[in-house]
Write a protein that holds these residues in place. Structure first.
Motif, PDB file in Angstrom:
ATOM      1  N   ASP A  18       0.856  -1.190   0.000  1.00  0.00           N
ATOM      2  CA  ASP A  18       0.000   0.000   0.000  1.00  0.00           C
ATOM      3  C   ASP A  18       0.890   1.237   0.000  1.00  0.00           C
ATOM      4  O   ASP A  18       1.756   1.392   0.857  1.00  0.00           O
ATOM      5  N   ALA A  20       0.237   4.118   0.821  1.00  0.00           N
ATOM      6  CA  ALA A  20       0.001   4.967   1.990  1.00  0.00           C
ATOM      7  C   ALA A  20       0.574   4.346   3.270  1.00  0.00           C
ATOM      8  O   ALA A  20       0.435   4.917   4.349  1.00  0.00           O
ATOM      9  N   GLY A  22      -0.260   1.364   4.613  1.00  0.00           N
ATOM     10  CA  GLY A  22      -1.116   0.395   5.283  1.00  0.00           C
ATOM     11  C   GLY A  22      -0.654  -1.027   5.027  1.00  0.00           C
ATOM     12  O   GLY A  22      -0.058  -1.321   3.984  1.00  0.00           O
ATOM     13  N   TRP A  24      -1.923  -4.706   4.449  1.00  0.00           N
ATOM     14  CA  TRP A  24      -3.063  -5.546   4.117  1.00  0.00           C
ATOM     15  C   TRP A  24      -2.725  -6.993   4.458  1.00  0.00           C
ATOM     16  O   TRP A  24      -1.784  -7.554   3.895  1.00  0.00           O
ATOM     17  N   ARG A  86      -7.454   4.176  -2.864  1.00  0.00           N
ATOM     18  CA  ARG A  86      -6.224   3.615  -2.297  1.00  0.00           C
ATOM     19  C   ARG A  86      -5.349   3.158  -3.452  1.00  0.00           C
ATOM     20  O   ARG A  86      -5.821   2.466  -4.366  1.00  0.00           O
ATOM     21  N   ASP A  87      -4.085   3.527  -3.443  1.00  0.00           N
ATOM     22  CA  ASP A  87      -3.165   3.120  -4.499  1.00  0.00           C
ATOM     23  C   ASP A  87      -2.209   2.054  -3.981  1.00  0.00           C
ATOM     24  O   ASP A  87      -1.773   2.089  -2.814  1.00  0.00           O
ATOM     25  N   ARG A  93      -4.171   1.610 -10.641  1.00  0.00           N
ATOM     26  CA  ARG A  93      -5.609   1.759 -10.401  1.00  0.00           C
ATOM     27  C   ARG A  93      -6.293   2.145 -11.699  1.00  0.00           C
ATOM     28  O   ARG A  93      -5.824   3.011 -12.443  1.00  0.00           O
ATOM     29  N   THR A  96     -12.762   3.767 -10.575  1.00  0.00           N
ATOM     30  CA  THR A  96     -13.089   4.142  -9.194  1.00  0.00           C
ATOM     31  C   THR A  96     -14.580   4.453  -9.100  1.00  0.00           C
ATOM     32  O   THR A  96     -15.112   5.197  -9.932  1.00  0.00           O
ATOM     33  N   MET A 137     -13.065   0.592   0.426  1.00  0.00           N
ATOM     34  CA  MET A 137     -12.660   1.449   1.533  1.00  0.00           C
ATOM     35  C   MET A 137     -13.888   2.156   2.099  1.00  0.00           C
ATOM     36  O   MET A 137     -14.437   3.071   1.472  1.00  0.00           O
ATOM     37  N   ARG A 154     -10.578  -1.351   8.266  1.00  0.00           N
ATOM     38  CA  ARG A 154     -10.456  -0.123   7.472  1.00  0.00           C
ATOM     39  C   ARG A 154     -10.697  -0.375   5.994  1.00  0.00           C
ATOM     40  O   ARG A 154     -11.092   0.530   5.257  1.00  0.00           O
ATOM     41  N   GLY A 155     -10.411  -1.607   5.551  1.00  0.00           N
ATOM     42  CA  GLY A 155     -10.574  -1.894   4.142  1.00  0.00           C
ATOM     43  C   GLY A 155     -10.667  -3.380   3.862  1.00  0.00           C
ATOM     44  O   GLY A 155     -10.214  -4.208   4.667  1.00  0.00           O
TER      45      GLY A 155
END
Length: 493
Positions: A18, A20, A22, A24, A86-87, A93, A96, A137, A154-155
């Motif tokens: 992720d 950002a 995060g 997973w 989220r990228d 991506r 969306t 998300m 969160r996802g």
């Protein structure tokens, strides 16, 4: 391929990164034989139909879709409905969307907005698979902000990995937790298992050649029906179930008739948008509940049946359009076209208890699981120039005898008794000059086929009714069967 997933241990490293920061965490993985395009197709269907994954949900309303160019709803201008994509490193991506999850009971659960993104990286060598990913998300800052029907994470992500040379791959489910310990919760893990199971079922079904045969929401858009149904359910369900007077299952009958009422109300909103509602009559009305709901909602109409039901005492209301001024009446249907062909002497009832099947032109005829009256419905509609719906159930011929209709004309359809009945009464309606429209109702019944006649293909004068009755078996014996119906115990409907 049976569903036997691999449960991934807590120490399993993430399958993707992720951007950002995060983490997973993968929970379950399973082999698959359906490719990337089918994966995307199945996931898009699930984005639009979250009810496939949760019985707590009605549907999803799409608020934003960048493939459509811009917002798809005026509500999308609010900050809450803007996407929060989220990228993921190395998996670009693509599409969306923002969807709003609509719960079945908004008194208990609130709607939730959710950004859904589609990602794909194509295979560049024999050692790197094609990777497709769909990420959900929720627009929530903490687990406390999430409604009951959403896992406390969160996802959520579904990953599809595909080897084009071997024509095989795998699917896996991944959660982005608020905290690492969140995934130890048994409910969270059960949810992950279920999500992967549903994807496996739909993907493998399509790979095996399954083609969907039942199509809902043909005549009335699903959001309109479901919003109306939710309103009626919140308004009436508890009261009606609690005061049930029949020996039948109250939940089945109450929710079924609320669903039929919701469909009719939306149908009538379309049909009579520019005119006055002409009133309705429910033939073979049974317990009278559908008549009660519709009249309580302001629709003028009445219903009749051969026998009085216990429920009628509480559902009875005034109805200016019925012969007696009451919304529920005990009446025997002796159609005018039967008179003179057989003898009514066997029926010991007063003339006031007989109806000839002729209604004021335009009256909307409702035939809901009307059994013996089902094949008569399009005939009565033609004779009185009245539109109708019929929801077939048990199979009877025009005399009222139990009857096994011939197999459907379309040889690709099932040859069951019910499928044969539906095709047979459709054929009668077509020969009566009706254009028949079909809707599979969203009601808790396997007998949910609704046949609608509101458009004519030819004038009534062009229909040779005597010849039609002969073609479909004749009416000899009708009066004798009506006499038996008078003496028998009432049906549960």
């Amino acid at each position: 391929m049976p569903f036997e997933p691999e449960e991934l241990p807590p120490a399993t490293p993430p399958f993707f990164d992720d951007t950002a920061g995060g983490v997973w965490l993968p929970l379950y993985r399973h082999a698959c034989t359906f490719g990337p395009d089918m994966f995307v197709d199945k996931m898009m269907n699930m984005v639009r139909n979250p009810n496939l994954n949760s019985t707590w949900l009605f549907r999803a309303d799409i608020l934003y879709d960048d493939e459509q160019g811009a917002e798809t709803s005026v509500e999308s201008s609010t900050s809450k409905a803007r996407p929060i994509p989220r990228d993921l490193a190395g998996i670009p991506r693509g599409r969306t969307l923002v969807r709003r999850l609509i719960p079945r009971n908004e008194r208990r659960d609130r709607p939730l907005d959710q950004t859904c993104t589609f990602h794909r990286s194509e295979s560049t060598s024999t050692e790197t698979p094609t990777r497709s990913l769909v990420v959900y998300m929720p627009h929530a800052s903490s687990a406390l902000d999430l409604p009951f029907y959403h896992p406390k994470v969160r996802g959520v992500a579904h990953l599809h990995e595909w080897d084009p040379l071997q024509a095989s791959g795998s699917i896996s489910v991944h959660f982005l937790p608020f905290q690492q310990d969140d995934l130890r919760d048994e409910k969270v893990r059960r949810t992950a298992y279920h999500l992967l199971e549903i994807l496996h079922k739909h993907g493998q079904g399509s790979a095996a050649g399954y083609v969907k045969r039942v199509h809902h929401d043909v005549l009335i858009p699903r959001p309109r029906f479901q919003d109306r149904y939710a309103h009626l359910k919140n308004k009436y369900a508890r009261q009606l179930v609690g005061a049930w007077a029949e020996s039948t299952d109250p939940a089945k009958h109450v929710f079924e008739d609320l669903g039929i009422a919701a469909f009719l109300m939306e149908l009538w909103a379309d049909m009579y948008r520019d005119g006055v509602f002409p009133g309705f009559v429910d033939i073979g009305c049974g317990n009278g509940l559908l008549v009660y709901i519709l009249t309580q909602e302001g629709y003028s109409g009445w219903g009749f049946d051969a026998r009085v039901r216990k429920s009628w005492a509480q559902y009875q209301t005034e109805a200016s359009c019925s012969p007696s001024g009451q919304s529920l009446e005990q009446r025997l249907l002796l159609p005018s076209v039967v008179s003179g062909t057989t003898s009514p002497d066997a029926i010991q009832v007063s003339p006031e208890e007989i109806h000839d099947g002729i209604f004021p032109p335009g009256t909307f005829i409702v035939s809901n699981h009307a059994d013996e009256l089902t094949p008569w419905t399009p005939i009565l509609g033609a004779l009185s120039q009245c539109p109708f719906i019929m929801i077939p159930c048990c199979s009877h011929n025009l005399t009222g005898d139990k009857y096994r209709a011939p197999p459907p004309r379309d040889k690709t359809k099932p040859k069951s008794t019910f499928a044969s009945l539906v095709d047979w009464v459709t054929h009668i309606a077509e020969d009566c000059g009706w254009e028949v429209e079909t809707e599979m109702l969203r009601i808790p019944s396997t007998r949910n086929t609704c046949l609608l006649g509101r458009k004519r293909t030819k004038d009534v004068g062009e229909v040779d009714m005597e010849a039609l009755l002969r073609e479909y078996g004749g009416v000899e014996g009708y009066y004798a069967n009506v006499a038996k119906l008078v003496k028998s115990a009432p049906r549960g409907h």
